[in-house]
Design a protein around this motif. Structure first.
Motif, PDB file in Angstrom:
ATOM      1  N   LEU A  75      30.214  39.103  25.859  1.00 35.40           N
ATOM      2  CA  LEU A  75      31.893  38.724  26.318  1.00 35.40           C
ATOM      3  C   LEU A  75      30.788  37.255  27.095  1.00 35.40           C
ATOM      4  O   LEU A  75      30.070  37.529  27.486  1.00 35.40           O
ATOM      5  N   THR A  76      31.040  36.015  26.945  1.00 35.33           N
ATOM      6  CA  THR A  76      30.819  34.747  28.032  1.00 35.33           C
ATOM      7  C   THR A  76      31.748  34.377  29.122  1.00 35.33           C
ATOM      8  O   THR A  76      30.576  33.689  29.919  1.00 35.33           O
ATOM      9  N   SER A  77      32.227  35.486  29.200  1.00 33.34           N
ATOM     10  CA  SER A  77      33.299  35.334  30.707  1.00 33.34           C
ATOM     11  C   SER A  77      34.168  36.665  30.995  1.00 33.34           C
ATOM     12  O   SER A  77      33.792  37.594  30.506  1.00 33.34           O
ATOM     13  N   ASP A  78      33.887  36.692  31.943  1.00 37.70           N
ATOM     14  CA  ASP A  78      34.909  38.101  32.477  1.00 37.70           C
ATOM     15  C   ASP A  78      36.570  37.887  32.391  1.00 37.70           C
ATOM     16  O   ASP A  78      36.625  37.461  32.160  1.00 37.70           O
ATOM     17  N   ARG A  86      27.652  41.661  28.750  1.00 36.11           N
ATOM     18  CA  ARG A  86      27.714  39.969  29.237  1.00 36.11           C
ATOM     19  C   ARG A  86      26.878  39.242  30.323  1.00 36.11           C
ATOM     20  O   ARG A  86      26.054  40.136  30.869  1.00 36.11           O
ATOM     21  N   ARG A  87      26.202  38.510  29.413  1.00 30.48           N
ATOM     22  CA  ARG A  87      24.634  37.533  30.185  1.00 30.48           C
ATOM     23  C   ARG A  87      24.980  36.727  31.294  1.00 30.48           C
ATOM     24  O   ARG A  87      26.254  35.857  31.186  1.00 30.48           O
ATOM     25  N   SER A 133      22.211  38.037  53.583  1.00 33.82           N
ATOM     26  CA  SER A 133      20.748  38.222  53.737  1.00 33.82           C
ATOM     27  C   SER A 133      20.639  37.582  51.897  1.00 33.82           C
ATOM     28  O   SER A 133      21.872  37.623  50.833  1.00 33.82           O
ATOM     29  N   ASP A 134      19.340  37.026  51.281  1.00 35.05           N
ATOM     30  CA  ASP A 134      19.766  36.577  50.319  1.00 35.05           C
ATOM     31  C   ASP A 134      19.511  37.816  49.089  1.00 35.05           C
ATOM     32  O   ASP A 134      19.376  37.346  47.444  1.00 35.05           O
ATOM     33  N   THR A 135      19.027  38.688  49.403  1.00 32.72           N
ATOM     34  CA  THR A 135      18.982  40.034  48.817  1.00 32.72           C
ATOM     35  C   THR A 135      20.098  40.936  48.787  1.00 32.72           C
ATOM     36  O   THR A 135      20.083  41.216  49.897  1.00 32.72           O
ATOM     37  N   VAL A 136      20.406  41.302  47.242  1.00 32.60           N
ATOM     38  CA  VAL A 136      21.552  41.687  47.893  1.00 32.60           C
ATOM     39  C   VAL A 136      21.672  43.250  47.382  1.00 32.60           C
ATOM     40  O   VAL A 136      20.690  43.738  47.545  1.00 32.60           O
ATOM     41  N   PRO A 137      22.768  44.083  48.331  1.00 32.30           N
ATOM     42  CA  PRO A 137      22.898  44.928  48.958  1.00 32.30           C
ATOM     43  C   PRO A 137      23.026  45.794  47.229  1.00 32.30           C
ATOM     44  O   PRO A 137      23.276  45.272  46.192  1.00 32.30           O
ATOM     45  N   ALA A 138      22.898  47.391  47.512  1.00 29.22           N
ATOM     46  CA  ALA A 138      22.596  47.763  45.982  1.00 29.22           C
ATOM     47  C   ALA A 138      23.588  48.355  45.169  1.00 29.22           C
ATOM     48  O   ALA A 138      24.053  49.134  44.193  1.00 29.22           O
ATOM     49  N   THR A 139      24.839  49.004  46.141  1.00 29.82           N
ATOM     50  CA  THR A 139      26.817  48.354  45.393  1.00 29.82           C
ATOM     51  C   THR A 139      26.797  47.291  45.088  1.00 29.82           C
ATOM     52  O   THR A 139      27.979  47.116  44.164  1.00 29.82           O
ATOM     53  N   TYR A 140      25.927  46.178  44.938  1.00 26.60           N
ATOM     54  CA  TYR A 140      26.839  44.532  45.101  1.00 26.60           C
ATOM     55  C   TYR A 140      26.983  44.855  43.342  1.00 26.60           C
ATOM     56  O   TYR A 140      27.772  44.195  42.581  1.00 26.60           O
ATOM     57  N   PRO A 141      25.808  45.097  42.239  1.00 22.97           N
ATOM     58  CA  PRO A 141      25.703  45.020  41.068  1.00 22.97           C
ATOM     59  C   PRO A 141      27.218  45.397  40.971  1.00 22.97           C
ATOM     60  O   PRO A 141      27.647  44.984  39.490  1.00 22.97           O
ATOM     61  N   HIS A 142      27.062  46.538  41.323  1.00 27.43           N
ATOM     62  CA  HIS A 142      28.180  46.999  40.770  1.00 27.43           C
ATOM     63  C   HIS A 142      29.716  46.541  40.719  1.00 27.43           C
ATOM     64  O   HIS A 142      31.056  46.536  40.080  1.00 27.43           O
ATOM     65  N   VAL A 143      30.072  45.631  41.896  1.00 22.70           N
ATOM     66  CA  VAL A 143      31.233  44.366  41.876  1.00 22.70           C
ATOM     67  C   VAL A 143      31.425  43.008  41.229  1.00 22.70           C
ATOM     68  O   VAL A 143      32.017  42.964  40.080  1.00 22.70           O
ATOM     69  N   LEU A 144      30.318  42.777  40.403  1.00 23.19           N
ATOM     70  CA  LEU A 144      30.080  41.727  39.638  1.00 23.19           C
ATOM     71  C   LEU A 144      29.772  42.896  38.348  1.00 23.19           C
ATOM     72  O   LEU A 144      30.366  41.680  37.747  1.00 23.19           O
ATOM     73  N   ALA A 145      29.898  44.297  37.520  1.00 23.15           N
ATOM     74  CA  ALA A 145      30.131  44.741  36.870  1.00 23.15           C
ATOM     75  C   ALA A 145      31.848  44.838  36.984  1.00 23.15           C
ATOM     76  O   ALA A 145      32.138  45.950  35.837  1.00 23.15           O
ATOM     77  N   PHE A 146      32.414  45.072  37.862  1.00 20.94           N
ATOM     78  CA  PHE A 146      33.620  45.632  37.779  1.00 20.94           C
ATOM     79  C   PHE A 146      34.622  45.166  36.378  1.00 20.94           C
ATOM     80  O   PHE A 146      35.052  46.211  35.380  1.00 20.94           O
ATOM     81  N   LEU A 179      21.698  38.387  35.875  1.00 18.91           N
ATOM     82  CA  LEU A 179      21.949  38.681  35.615  1.00 18.91           C
ATOM     83  C   LEU A 179      22.805  38.855  34.351  1.00 18.91           C
ATOM     84  O   LEU A 179      23.197  38.599  33.863  1.00 18.91           O
ATOM     85  N   ASP A 180      22.095  39.873  32.976  1.00 17.72           N
ATOM     86  CA  ASP A 180      22.344  40.309  32.246  1.00 17.72           C
ATOM     87  C   ASP A 180      23.452  42.179  32.550  1.00 17.72           C
ATOM     88  O   ASP A 180      22.298  42.677  32.618  1.00 17.72           O
ATOM     89  N   PHE A 181      24.524  42.462  32.029  1.00 17.87           N
ATOM     90  CA  PHE A 181      25.220  43.772  32.164  1.00 17.87           C
ATOM     91  C   PHE A 181      25.058  43.958  30.504  1.00 17.87           C
ATOM     92  O   PHE A 181      25.912  43.216  29.896  1.00 17.87           O
ATOM     93  N   THR A 182      25.138  45.566  31.100  1.00 13.53           N
ATOM     94  CA  THR A 182      26.058  46.439  29.459  1.00 13.53           C
ATOM     95  C   THR A 182      26.552  46.522  29.924  1.00 13.53           C
ATOM     96  O   THR A 182      26.255  47.336  31.192  1.00 13.53           O
TER      97      THR A 182
END
Length: 286
Positions: free
Chosen positions: A6-9, A37-38, A59-72, A110-113
């Motif tokens: 996919l090229t977008s959410d 999604r790349r 912070s400019d470092t993301v929490p461990a749980t934040y990529p879950h939101v991006l991949a949701f 980030l690239d997600f699978t």
């Protein structure tokens, strides 16, 4: 396994989730599909809102749980697919494992699978894993396995759960709260379900609507499991290694509003409990 990039959410996940409640025949096997999604950039304003809702410092470092939101959105596209064995609404998030391979700064692209795996029996129905990985320039930086339960006799068959299979009865048996002194006591406001839904995109009505919660056996809305995990990890900010794995089992739901007690041991085991246990987890370096 088929691969769809996919090229977008993906849009329309909420509508597909609602349509999934219409009774119909479903496949008994998982779809053989991996979604990709790349080029996902992190919006610092969104990250700041997420940090505020979950109790993290800015912070400019993301929490461990934040990529879950991006991949949701990708995960929801998978869970709402016509050939997925269960409807997305009514699935109960019972466990999660996140591995951070290195800190993820907010300027990473980030690239997600996302794929589904390991459909297997559970004492209350069937469970399935949603496996997500994130990489930067081909190098893995983060991964997660979210385990969901589809309860026998619930909306996957009749459109709504029977009282005997209500979510609060479907999870781990209740036990006494931890006897150890609490490390912190938190007041969880009624609005946290809607606040987290706004930053996560997870608008399941069991978290945002009293009517929606009652349709699935809850007396009032419940907190998102991933919010409660994030709130616990916020306690460890500044004390986590660069690489680690956090594993959590979600037990009894947090009814909103509530007051909960948090306990953390020196070995980074942690619990969240009220009158009954809500979750138990462990942070392991590596």
């Amino acid at each position: 396994m088929a691969v769809e990039e996919l090229t977008s959410d993906p849009a329309g996940n909420t509508l597909r989730a609602a349509l999934g409640l219409i009774p119909r025949g479903r496949r008994t096997a998982l779809p053989s599909l991996e979604l990709i999604r790349r080029g996902v950039a992190i919006d610092r304003d969104h990250l700041a809102r997420y940090d505020q809702v979950c109790g993290f410092r800015l912070s400019d470092t993301v929490p461990a749980t934040y990529p879950h939101v991006l991949a949701f959105p990708l995960a929801m596209r998978l869970l709402t697919a016509p050939d997925f064995p269960f409807p997305a609404i009514g699935l109960v998030h019972i466990a999660n494992r996140i591995t951070v391979f290195r800190p993820v700064p907010a300027d990473d692209i980030l690239d997600f699978t996302v794929r589904a795996a390991d459909l297997r029996p559970h004492s209350r129905g069937q469970q399935v894993d949603v496996v997500v990985s994130a990489s930067v320039a081909g190098v893995p930086v983060w991964s997660a396995v979210s385990t969901y339960l589809s309860r026998a006799g619930d909306s996957s068959r009749s459109g709504r759960p029977s009282p005997a299979s209500s979510p609060s009865a479907a999870l781990s048996p209740a036990s006494a709260p931890s006897p150890s002194p609490a490390s912190a006591v938190w007041r969880v406001p009624a609005g946290v379900g809607s606040s987290y839904a706004g930053v996560s995109g997870d608008r399941n009505p069991i978290h945002t609507s009293r009517i929606g919660a009652r349709l699935f056996g809850f007396p009032r809305p419940i907190a998102h499991g991933m919010w409660s995990l994030a709130r616990c990890l916020a306690f460890f900010e500044g004390r986590l290694p660069a690489a680690y794995t956090v594993e959590v089992s979600f037990k009894q739901p947090i009814l909103l509003p509530s007051t909960v007690s948090f306990h953390a041991s020196p070995s980074r085991q942690f619990e969240l409990y009220g009158k009954r246990p809500h979750l138990a987890g462990q942070v392991t370096p590596g």
